[in-house]
Design a protein around this motif. Sequence first.
Motif, PDB file in Angstrom:
ATOM      1  N   PRO A  42      86.820  46.014 -21.268  1.00 20.85           N
ATOM      2  CA  PRO A  42      86.943  44.952 -20.307  1.00 20.85           C
ATOM      3  C   PRO A  42      87.081  43.635 -21.026  1.00 20.85           C
ATOM      4  O   PRO A  42      86.349  43.171 -21.891  1.00 20.85           O
ATOM      5  N   LEU A  43      88.059  42.718 -20.385  1.00 19.10           N
ATOM      6  CA  LEU A  43      87.951  41.251 -20.887  1.00 19.10           C
ATOM      7  C   LEU A  43      86.831  40.554 -20.453  1.00 19.10           C
ATOM      8  O   LEU A  43      86.398  39.616 -21.057  1.00 19.10           O
ATOM      9  N   LYS A  44      86.626  40.906 -19.297  1.00 21.93           N
ATOM     10  CA  LYS A  44      85.182  40.310 -18.642  1.00 21.93           C
ATOM     11  C   LYS A  44      84.791  41.150 -17.370  1.00 21.93           C
ATOM     12  O   LYS A  44      85.458  41.445 -16.631  1.00 21.93           O
ATOM     13  N   VAL A 134      94.641  36.595  -5.132  1.00 18.73           N
ATOM     14  CA  VAL A 134      93.615  35.605  -5.666  1.00 18.73           C
ATOM     15  C   VAL A 134      93.216  36.383  -6.894  1.00 18.73           C
ATOM     16  O   VAL A 134      92.981  37.421  -6.769  1.00 18.73           O
ATOM     17  N   PHE A 135      93.433  35.646  -8.098  1.00 17.89           N
ATOM     18  CA  PHE A 135      93.022  36.343  -9.326  1.00 17.89           C
ATOM     19  C   PHE A 135      92.325  35.165 -10.339  1.00 17.89           C
ATOM     20  O   PHE A 135      92.727  34.047 -10.195  1.00 17.89           O
ATOM     21  N   GLY A 136      91.480  35.807 -10.876  1.00 23.54           N
ATOM     22  CA  GLY A 136      90.765  34.703 -11.932  1.00 23.54           C
ATOM     23  C   GLY A 136      89.407  34.156 -11.129  1.00 23.54           C
ATOM     24  O   GLY A 136      89.419  34.081 -10.009  1.00 23.54           O
ATOM     25  N   ASN A 137      88.429  33.949 -11.677  1.00 26.34           N
ATOM     26  CA  ASN A 137      87.238  33.306 -11.026  1.00 26.34           C
ATOM     27  C   ASN A 137      86.834  32.057 -12.034  1.00 26.34           C
ATOM     28  O   ASN A 137      86.622  32.064 -13.335  1.00 26.34           O
ATOM     29  N   TYR A 138      86.901  30.798 -11.384  1.00 28.61           N
ATOM     30  CA  TYR A 138      86.408  29.544 -11.980  1.00 28.61           C
ATOM     31  C   TYR A 138      85.194  28.902 -11.311  1.00 28.61           C
ATOM     32  O   TYR A 138      85.047  29.161 -10.371  1.00 28.61           O
ATOM     33  N   ALA A 139      84.624  28.370 -12.305  1.00 37.00           N
ATOM     34  CA  ALA A 139      83.450  27.527 -11.969  1.00 37.00           C
ATOM     35  C   ALA A 139      83.634  26.100 -11.591  1.00 37.00           C
ATOM     36  O   ALA A 139      83.295  25.235 -12.332  1.00 37.00           O
ATOM     37  N   ASP A 140      84.540  25.852 -10.313  1.00 33.00           N
ATOM     38  CA  ASP A 140      84.941  24.586  -9.923  1.00 33.00           C
ATOM     39  C   ASP A 140      83.966  23.660  -9.741  1.00 33.00           C
ATOM     40  O   ASP A 140      84.221  22.434  -9.895  1.00 33.00           O
ATOM     41  N   TYR A 146      77.670  31.060 -13.801  1.00 32.20           N
ATOM     42  CA  TYR A 146      78.497  31.556 -12.815  1.00 32.20           C
ATOM     43  C   TYR A 146      79.590  32.652 -13.654  1.00 32.20           C
ATOM     44  O   TYR A 146      79.904  31.962 -14.724  1.00 32.20           O
ATOM     45  N   THR A 147      79.854  33.628 -13.783  1.00 27.11           N
ATOM     46  CA  THR A 147      80.714  34.463 -14.236  1.00 27.11           C
ATOM     47  C   THR A 147      82.157  34.101 -14.014  1.00 27.11           C
ATOM     48  O   THR A 147      82.619  34.228 -12.882  1.00 27.11           O
ATOM     49  N   THR A 148      82.811  33.814 -14.959  1.00 29.14           N
ATOM     50  CA  THR A 148      84.144  33.487 -14.711  1.00 29.14           C
ATOM     51  C   THR A 148      85.205  34.324 -15.702  1.00 29.14           C
ATOM     52  O   THR A 148      84.836  34.897 -16.617  1.00 29.14           O
ATOM     53  N   GLN A 178      92.916  31.030  -6.706  1.00 31.00           N
ATOM     54  CA  GLN A 178      91.698  31.450  -7.583  1.00 31.00           C
ATOM     55  C   GLN A 178      90.560  31.665  -6.708  1.00 31.00           C
ATOM     56  O   GLN A 178      90.325  31.031  -5.764  1.00 31.00           O
ATOM     57  N   ASN A 179      89.581  32.489  -7.439  1.00 29.54           N
ATOM     58  CA  ASN A 179      88.411  32.562  -6.800  1.00 29.54           C
ATOM     59  C   ASN A 179      87.287  31.488  -7.381  1.00 29.54           C
ATOM     60  O   ASN A 179      87.199  31.125  -8.448  1.00 29.54           O
ATOM     61  N   GLY A 180      86.836  30.744  -6.287  1.00 29.07           N
ATOM     62  CA  GLY A 180      85.527  29.777  -6.810  1.00 29.07           C
ATOM     63  C   GLY A 180      84.176  30.266  -6.841  1.00 29.07           C
ATOM     64  O   GLY A 180      83.950  31.257  -6.524  1.00 29.07           O
ATOM     65  N   ASP A 181      83.493  29.224  -7.346  1.00 31.23           N
ATOM     66  CA  ASP A 181      82.155  29.506  -7.453  1.00 31.23           C
ATOM     67  C   ASP A 181      80.892  29.135  -6.489  1.00 31.23           C
ATOM     68  O   ASP A 181      79.865  29.006  -6.584  1.00 31.23           O
ATOM     69  N   ASP A 182      81.425  28.963  -5.156  1.00 29.61           N
ATOM     70  CA  ASP A 182      80.564  28.637  -3.893  1.00 29.61           C
ATOM     71  C   ASP A 182      80.306  29.921  -3.264  1.00 29.61           C
ATOM     72  O   ASP A 182      79.923  29.938  -2.077  1.00 29.61           O
ATOM     73  N   GLY A 183      80.218  30.961  -4.031  1.00 28.12           N
ATOM     74  CA  GLY A 183      79.787  32.442  -3.512  1.00 28.12           C
ATOM     75  C   GLY A 183      79.603  33.139  -4.944  1.00 28.12           C
ATOM     76  O   GLY A 183      80.044  32.726  -6.078  1.00 28.12           O
TER      77      GLY A 183
END
Length: 351
Positions: A42-44, A134-140, A146-148, A178-183
């Motif tokens: 796994p990369l993450k 929607v790809f990737g997870n960012y702590a905007d 938060y898992t990014t 992208q997926n953000g960090d408000d969830g």
Amino acid sequence: MHLARAALVSGLLAGSSYAGSIPANVKSFYDSVKSKGSCSNPLKSGFYALDGGSKDFSYCGDHMADYNVVYIQGKNGQLADMDIDCDGIINSPYSDGRCEASQDTQPQSSYIDEIARYNVGIKDVDSYIHSYVVFGNYADEGTSGYTTFHPTDYGIEPLSIIAVVCNNQLFYGVWADQNGDDGPPMVGESSLAIATLCFGKDSVDGDHGYSDLDVMYIAFPGSDAVPGAKGANWKASTAKAFQDSLTAQGNKLVQRIGSTGGGPSPTTTGGSGPAPTCAWAGHCEGASCSTNDDCSDPWACVNGKCATDTGAPPATCDWEGHCEGASCSSNDDCSDPWACISGKCAVDPEA
């Protein structure tokens, strides 16, 4: 980006009105990944696919070395679901009201600035028209802990093509959000356009996606996965027209994937059987074909067979397969400067 998870439709739903058949090598890869059960490299890890579900999903790098692809995988043979993202153009002229069900639509996608730089006559992606993922997870918002996951760290470029295997079909989208960090850190989401192609118009809307964990998202590192301004029909007026514009490049990208989905290189054998003669088994020299996209490099479709084309003319336009003389149903099916005249792409005498 879709931040609160929608109520989801479970079970295998009726097929879409526009089906994309799965090449044998992609089907074999899909089956082998599910059979393997989980990701070894796994990369993450630490992502959710479903609200209240397990945090067992990963961006998997098991096949970066051999096929140069990244995909989402859970455990016990699970892949991902498909939630609906309606971010981008609000009040779309192509709206049929389904995005209005979404509770968290954002007025822009993550790559609105890149799209503006394309200067292709649109302000942003339209969930009704543009197949996007929607790809990737960012702590905007800077959420601590938060898992990014940043796909660009692994060579995956914004607005590059992502293959989506869904409902026994293969479609292509672009990485536009992208997926953000408000969830919680989630995976498995696409535009309404690609969900409709997968499962049908009556099965999905802005608040209802698909919850079975059998959807595969495959990303392709490298600049050759980016359609750019001229490689896609960004001004399409139908989801089918935009999807069609990605198909040739997408078909080339999935040739990276070996027919076994793992183990020996696709150009060698691991047993007593004959070695494949090219990177895309079943599409090598001598295979039946209808277009060049049915043949593995370096062959072309010559008289219904994949063969060496010694007299292939140079491309005459920026959108191969949609040049002068190609069949069409609207102007969106034709590359500039041609228009759809009597079912064929041709010079518009009134232009």
